[in-house]
Design an enzyme around this catalytic site. Structure first.
Site, PDB file in Angstrom:
ATOM      1  N   LYS A  71      35.859  38.075  35.349  1.00  0.00           N
ATOM      2  CA  LYS A  71      35.246  38.017  36.649  1.00  0.00           C
ATOM      3  C   LYS A  71      33.596  38.023  36.154  1.00  0.00           C
ATOM      4  O   LYS A  71      32.893  37.290  37.040  1.00  0.00           O
ATOM      5  CB  LYS A  71      35.506  38.877  37.587  1.00  0.00           C
ATOM      6  CG  LYS A  71      36.680  38.860  38.051  1.00  0.00           C
ATOM      7  CD  LYS A  71      37.093  39.642  39.188  1.00  0.00           C
ATOM      8  CE  LYS A  71      38.428  39.558  40.117  1.00  0.00           C
ATOM      9  NZ  LYS A  71      38.458  40.537  41.138  1.00  0.00           N
ATOM     10  N   ASP A 107      36.766  37.846  47.264  1.00  0.00           N
ATOM     11  CA  ASP A 107      37.549  39.550  47.573  1.00  0.00           C
ATOM     12  C   ASP A 107      36.708  40.037  48.602  1.00  0.00           C
ATOM     13  O   ASP A 107      37.337  40.684  49.164  1.00  0.00           O
ATOM     14  CB  ASP A 107      37.067  40.490  45.935  1.00  0.00           C
ATOM     15  CG  ASP A 107      38.079  39.987  45.076  1.00  0.00           C
ATOM     16  OD1 ASP A 107      39.336  39.396  45.408  1.00  0.00           O
ATOM     17  OD2 ASP A 107      37.947  40.571  43.916  1.00  0.00           O
TER      18      ASP A 107
HETATM   19  P1  NAP Z   1      38.106  47.645  37.089  1.00  0.00           P
HETATM   20  O1  NAP Z   1      36.914  46.805  37.302  1.00  0.00           O
HETATM   21  O2  NAP Z   1      38.761  47.724  36.091  1.00  0.00           O
HETATM   22  O3  NAP Z   1      38.009  49.082  37.731  1.00  0.00           O
HETATM   23  C1  NAP Z   1      38.891  50.152  37.403  1.00  0.00           C
HETATM   24  C2  NAP Z   1      38.515  51.197  38.508  1.00  0.00           C
HETATM   25  O4  NAP Z   1      39.551  52.243  38.609  1.00  0.00           O
HETATM   26  C3  NAP Z   1      37.326  52.108  38.365  1.00  0.00           C
HETATM   27  O5  NAP Z   1      36.635  52.534  39.302  1.00  0.00           O
HETATM   28  C4  NAP Z   1      37.679  52.946  37.204  1.00  0.00           C
HETATM   29  O6  NAP Z   1      37.007  54.349  37.266  1.00  0.00           O
HETATM   30  C5  NAP Z   1      39.122  53.420  38.123  1.00  0.00           C
HETATM   31  N1  NAP Z   1      40.310  54.127  37.075  1.00  0.00           N
HETATM   32  C6  NAP Z   1      40.931  53.615  36.309  1.00  0.00           C
HETATM   33  N2  NAP Z   1      41.892  54.594  35.678  1.00  0.00           N
HETATM   34  C7  NAP Z   1      41.447  55.580  36.238  1.00  0.00           C
HETATM   35  C8  NAP Z   1      41.849  57.140  36.356  1.00  0.00           C
HETATM   36  N3  NAP Z   1      43.093  57.364  35.554  1.00  0.00           N
HETATM   37  N4  NAP Z   1      41.491  57.917  37.424  1.00  0.00           N
HETATM   38  C9  NAP Z   1      40.457  57.514  37.860  1.00  0.00           C
HETATM   39  N5  NAP Z   1      39.802  56.585  38.335  1.00  0.00           N
HETATM   40  C10 NAP Z   1      40.566  55.465  37.286  1.00  0.00           C
HETATM   41  O7  NAP Z   1      39.265  47.061  38.213  1.00  0.00           O
HETATM   42  P2  NAP Z   1      39.211  46.408  39.569  1.00  0.00           P
HETATM   43  O8  NAP Z   1      39.284  44.878  39.416  1.00  0.00           O
HETATM   44  O9  NAP Z   1      38.059  46.999  40.451  1.00  0.00           O
HETATM   45  O10 NAP Z   1      40.369  47.117  40.301  1.00  0.00           O
HETATM   46  C11 NAP Z   1      40.854  48.126  40.753  1.00  0.00           C
HETATM   47  C12 NAP Z   1      41.953  48.055  41.812  1.00  0.00           C
HETATM   48  O11 NAP Z   1      41.785  47.206  42.581  1.00  0.00           O
HETATM   49  C13 NAP Z   1      43.191  47.622  40.881  1.00  0.00           C
HETATM   50  O12 NAP Z   1      44.380  48.298  41.255  1.00  0.00           O
HETATM   51  C14 NAP Z   1      43.372  46.179  41.421  1.00  0.00           C
HETATM   52  O13 NAP Z   1      44.937  45.839  41.386  1.00  0.00           O
HETATM   53  C15 NAP Z   1      42.829  46.317  42.780  1.00  0.00           C
HETATM   54  N6  NAP Z   1      42.336  44.965  43.502  1.00  0.00           N
HETATM   55  C16 NAP Z   1      43.294  44.723  44.650  1.00  0.00           C
HETATM   56  C17 NAP Z   1      42.713  43.422  45.057  1.00  0.00           C
HETATM   57  C18 NAP Z   1      43.414  43.198  46.132  1.00  0.00           C
HETATM   58  O14 NAP Z   1      43.464  41.725  46.688  1.00  0.00           O
HETATM   59  N7  NAP Z   1      44.216  43.853  46.637  1.00  0.00           N
HETATM   60  C19 NAP Z   1      41.528  42.690  44.617  1.00  0.00           C
HETATM   61  C20 NAP Z   1      40.933  43.233  43.488  1.00  0.00           C
HETATM   62  C21 NAP Z   1      41.323  44.512  42.990  1.00  0.00           C
HETATM   63  P3  NAP Z   1      36.141  54.468  35.803  1.00  0.00           P
HETATM   64  O15 NAP Z   1      34.695  53.471  36.115  1.00  0.00           O
HETATM   65  O16 NAP Z   1      35.768  56.005  35.977  1.00  0.00           O
HETATM   66  O17 NAP Z   1      36.630  54.096  34.572  1.00  0.00           O
END
Ligand code: NAP
Length: 289
Positions: A71, A107
């Site tokens: 992204k 998003d």
């Molecule tokens: P990302 O950029 O990889 O960020 C991951 C996030 O999760 C960071 O804040 C990370 O914290 C945290 N995290 C990961 N493992 C963790 C753990 N064990 N304990 C605590 N925090 C943890 O991913 P993203 O794109 O932001 O996506 C995040 C979530 O949103 C996913 O579940 C994704 O499926 C969902 N999402 C949904 C939609 C929708 O349309 N519904 C759209 C986009 C994303 P750190 O920075 O501390 O690692």
């Protein structure tokens, strides 16, 4: 091959792409209008990405969705970005306009539409706790700023990532009072109890994620008159949402947002109103929801 036989290409790229459900609800939208297009997953590595994106200039391509981990990298590979994608600093949709390949981010739109429509909650003037400072967290913060939330507290496992995110969005968040709270601290629990809206934009609770069936907040922080929005969509009832429900809060899972961000992309590619009911039903069926 005649023009009528040409099947336009469109799809989603990321790596790996094993559990994308986008084709399950995008292809029926094209079919609904009789548009000759094939929406497919394109697993592409970071090394292959520049060459792959360059191909999108060819006429057979309608556009593309972009997901983790590309992204941000894709920004330098397009002709220009929309102001929304520039503010968020991430692109999830590529479309063509006047010969240009344009990077957009749908998003924030998907998040706000889901919160307002399916969650019956307008964030204007509200106190919000956001968990997660990754890509989705960035889009959520920009959406909340745009919609006029009054207070935003951000908590992230790695605290400095939350601090850096608020710093980098200072211009967009000029009208909000903002704060960072420690991950799983007494401070974040107090912010949760005080919040009108709680958003989980971390991967905690995802069935195939790093912490399946865990909740980022304990059960006692939830109350009536709160909206708790978990961006996770597999499973649809995460532990966080089960706790929130037990506390009589209004709950919302990530499926409507997923459909709305995809629907906005469909509209950029085709210029036609997305068949939302159909797309939602197909997404639900694909998830077995
Ligand atoms: P990302 O950029 O990889 O960020 C991951 C996030 O999760 C960071 O804040 C990370 O914290 C945290 N995290 C990961 N493992 C963790 C753990 N064990 N304990 C605590 N925090 C943890 O991913 P993203 O794109 O932001 O996506 C995040 C979530 O949103 C996913 O579940 C994704 O499926 C969902 N999402 C949904 C939609 C929708 O349309 N519904 C759209 C986009 C994303 P750190 O920075 O501390 O690692």
């Amino acid at each position: 091959m005649t023009a009528a036989q040409i099947v336009r290409k469109v799809g989603v790229t990321g790596y790996p792409l094993s559990h994308t459900i986008s084709p399950a609800f995008q292809q029926p939208a094209f079919d609904h209008y009789g548009i000759s297009a094939s929406y497919r997953p394109y697993p592409v590595t970071a090394e292959e990405l520049p060459e792959f994106i360059a191909k999108l200039h060819e006429a057979e391509w309608l556009g593309l969705n972009v997901t983790i981990p590309h992204k941000e990298a894709v920004i330098s590979l397009v002709d220009r970005c929309t102001p929304t994608a520039e503010t968020i600093g991430a692109v999830n949709t590529l479309f063509k306009e006047g010969g240009d390949l344009v990077g957009d981010n749908t998003d924030a739109h998907g998040f706000l539409t889901a919160l307002r429509t399916d969650g019956a909650t307008d964030p204007a003037g509200k106190r919000v706790l956001v968990l997660g400072a990754g890509g989705a967290g960035r889009a959520v913060l920009v959406a909340l700023a745009h919609a006029g939330a009054s207070h935003i507290t951000l908590a992230n496992r790695h605290r400095e990532r939350a601090e850096n995110l608020l710093d980098s969005l200072r211009a967009a968040l000029h009208a909000q009072e903002t704060a960072v709270a420690g991950w799983q601290s007494a401070e974040v629990q107090a912010a949760a109890t005080a919040a009108d809206i709680i958003v989980n934009s971390t991967a905690v609770g995802m069935a195939k994620g790093p912490a399946p069936d865990e909740s980022p907040l304990p059960p006692h922080v939830f109350r009536r008159d709160q909206t708790v929005f978990d961006l996770v969509y597999t499973p649809s009832r995460t532990r966080l949402l089960r706790f929130a429900q037990a506390g009589a809060a209004r709950t919302l899972d990530g499926l409507p947002m997923l459909v709305y961000q995809g629907a906005a992309a469909f509209e950029r590619w085709t210029g036609k109103p997305a068949p939302l009911k159909l797309m939602k039903a197909k997404a639900q069926a694909a998830l077995g929801a």
